[in-house]
Design a protein around this motif. Structure first.
Motif, PDB file in Angstrom:
ATOM      1  N   ALA A 147      30.761  -9.003  30.182  1.00  0.00           N
ATOM      2  CA  ALA A 147      30.659 -10.375  29.675  1.00  0.00           C
ATOM      3  C   ALA A 147      29.225 -10.714  29.272  1.00  0.00           C
ATOM      4  O   ALA A 147      28.982 -11.322  28.220  1.00  0.00           O
ATOM      5  N   SER A 148      28.273 -10.299  30.089  1.00  0.00           N
ATOM      6  CA  SER A 148      26.868 -10.569  29.772  1.00  0.00           C
ATOM      7  C   SER A 148      26.401  -9.740  28.586  1.00  0.00           C
ATOM      8  O   SER A 148      25.587 -10.209  27.763  1.00  0.00           O
ATOM      9  N   VAL A 149      26.898  -8.503  28.470  1.00  0.00           N
ATOM     10  CA  VAL A 149      26.566  -7.671  27.312  1.00  0.00           C
ATOM     11  C   VAL A 149      27.039  -8.349  26.030  1.00  0.00           C
ATOM     12  O   VAL A 149      26.298  -8.438  25.043  1.00  0.00           O
ATOM     13  N   LEU A 150      28.265  -8.845  26.045  1.00  0.00           N
ATOM     14  CA  LEU A 150      28.805  -9.524  24.876  1.00  0.00           C
ATOM     15  C   LEU A 150      28.035 -10.813  24.587  1.00  0.00           C
ATOM     16  O   LEU A 150      27.852 -11.182  23.421  1.00  0.00           O
ATOM     17  N   ALA A 151      27.571 -11.486  25.632  1.00  0.00           N
ATOM     18  CA  ALA A 151      26.790 -12.707  25.444  1.00  0.00           C
ATOM     19  C   ALA A 151      25.467 -12.414  24.746  1.00  0.00           C
ATOM     20  O   ALA A 151      25.052 -13.136  23.837  1.00  0.00           O
ATOM     21  N   VAL A 152      24.800 -11.329  25.149  1.00  0.00           N
ATOM     22  CA  VAL A 152      23.538 -10.943  24.503  1.00  0.00           C
ATOM     23  C   VAL A 152      23.795 -10.537  23.056  1.00  0.00           C
ATOM     24  O   VAL A 152      23.024 -10.898  22.149  1.00  0.00           O
ATOM     25  N   MET A 153      24.872  -9.810  22.814  1.00  0.00           N
ATOM     26  CA  MET A 153      25.210  -9.420  21.454  1.00  0.00           C
ATOM     27  C   MET A 153      25.496 -10.640  20.592  1.00  0.00           C
ATOM     28  O   MET A 153      25.127 -10.680  19.401  1.00  0.00           O
ATOM     29  N   LEU A 154      26.128 -11.661  21.166  1.00  0.00           N
ATOM     30  CA  LEU A 154      26.381 -12.900  20.434  1.00  0.00           C
ATOM     31  C   LEU A 154      25.067 -13.585  20.067  1.00  0.00           C
ATOM     32  O   LEU A 154      24.922 -14.121  18.958  1.00  0.00           O
ATOM     33  N   ILE A 155      24.107 -13.552  20.977  1.00  0.00           N
ATOM     34  CA  ILE A 155      22.781 -14.113  20.692  1.00  0.00           C
ATOM     35  C   ILE A 155      22.146 -13.382  19.515  1.00  0.00           C
ATOM     36  O   ILE A 155      21.577 -14.000  18.606  1.00  0.00           O
ATOM     37  N   LEU A 156      22.246 -12.058  19.516  1.00  0.00           N
ATOM     38  CA  LEU A 156      21.684 -11.264  18.420  1.00  0.00           C
ATOM     39  C   LEU A 156      22.343 -11.631  17.095  1.00  0.00           C
ATOM     40  O   LEU A 156      21.662 -11.764  16.065  1.00  0.00           O
ATOM     41  N   ILE A 157      23.645 -11.804  17.110  1.00  0.00           N
ATOM     42  CA  ILE A 157      24.367 -12.171  15.893  1.00  0.00           C
ATOM     43  C   ILE A 157      23.912 -13.535  15.391  1.00  0.00           C
ATOM     44  O   ILE A 157      23.666 -13.728  14.190  1.00  0.00           O
ATOM     45  N   ILE A 158      23.773 -14.488  16.305  1.00  0.00           N
ATOM     46  CA  ILE A 158      23.346 -15.839  15.919  1.00  0.00           C
ATOM     47  C   ILE A 158      21.951 -15.808  15.302  1.00  0.00           C
ATOM     48  O   ILE A 158      21.687 -16.461  14.279  1.00  0.00           O
ATOM     49  N   VAL A 159      21.046 -15.050  15.914  1.00  0.00           N
ATOM     50  CA  VAL A 159      19.678 -14.957  15.389  1.00  0.00           C
ATOM     51  C   VAL A 159      19.676 -14.360  13.980  1.00  0.00           C
ATOM     52  O   VAL A 159      19.012 -14.879  13.069  1.00  0.00           O
ATOM     53  N   VAL A 160      20.438 -13.284  13.778  1.00  0.00           N
ATOM     54  CA  VAL A 160      20.492 -12.651  12.462  1.00  0.00           C
ATOM     55  C   VAL A 160      21.101 -13.591  11.428  1.00  0.00           C
ATOM     56  O   VAL A 160      20.615 -13.681  10.292  1.00  0.00           O
ATOM     57  N   VAL A 161      22.154 -14.305  11.805  1.00  0.00           N
ATOM     58  CA  VAL A 161      22.801 -15.239  10.876  1.00  0.00           C
ATOM     59  C   VAL A 161      21.829 -16.345  10.462  1.00  0.00           C
ATOM     60  O   VAL A 161      21.737 -16.704   9.279  1.00  0.00           O
TER      61      VAL A 161
END
Length: 216
Positions: free
Chosen positions: A177-191
């Motif tokens: 769950a935390s791995v996916l949360a960090v990946m979501l942060i990365l996606i938001i930053v790139v977007v």
């Protein structure tokens, strides 16, 4: 979503985000500045292009991600090694996209401009550069993604701070769950950063529509 909210409300998370942001920002800036300058140099000087192009192709074919541990050995586990690794990925993307854009200018437009007496400098600023802008901006978006990937992967190899370190830590704990949360942060930053590039592209391309009117 609970893991995401827990992550962003944790004060210890923001220094990691700041570290990654600095690494990506520095690598992106270095890639763009040196990549665009190198593309212009290769475009304007055929002799240099013939000598350097094979070495560029050879170095670009090297798996820089696999060289990540070497960069860390040379530059330490701080942000310097991540910036170098990310720049080594982003530099060639913007170099090739800019060079391709400068080389793919409509020949009829160049011929017509020369017939009207345009100098090489005016051809570059008022014809070739505006024509190359779409290719340059496409390269900028890819460069951003590659710089982000290089910084995060470098942090996963060895780092004191950064989102890649969080990914490595949570993966080692099997905290999906935390791995996916960090990946979501990365996606938001790139977007968000891509949206900024898109806005700049729309503005510059709107300006460049009339920029091929070469002043006398």
């Amino acid at each position: 979503m609970n893991a995401f909210m827990k992550l962003v409300t944790d004060a210890a998370f923001w220094p990691h985000l700041y570290t990654s942001f600095i690494e990506v920002g520095a690598a992106f800036a270095l890639s763009v500045v040196f990549g665009v300058l190198a593309a212009i140099l290769l475009d304007r000087n055929e002799a240099v292009n013939e000598v350097v192009a094979p070495y560029i192709a050879a170095f670009n074919s090297m798996p820089r991600i696999a060289l990540g541990p070497i960069f860390i050995l040379w530059f330490g586990i701080g942000i310097s090694s991540k910036i170098v690794l990310a720049t080594s990925l982003g530099f060639f993307i913007i170099l090739m996209s800019t060079y391709a854009g400068l080389r793919n200018v409509d020949r009829d437009m160049l011929l017509m401009s020369r017939l009207y007496g345009a100098s090489n400098a005016k051809l570059f600023w008022f014809v070739r550069l505006p024509w190359a802008l779409p290719s340059v901006f496409a390269g900028l978006k890819l460069t951003l993604i590659y710089c982000m990937s290089g910084a995060v992967i470098g942090e996963m190899i060895a780092a004191q701070s950064g989102l890649g370190l969080l990914l490595q830590t949570y993966s080692g704990q099997f905290d999906i769950a935390s791995v996916l949360a960090v990946m979501l942060i990365l996606i938001i930053v790139v977007v968000i950063l891509t949206a900024i590039i898109d806005a700049a592209e729309r503005r510059l391309l709107s300006w460049s529509k009339g920029s091929t009117n070469i002043p006398g």
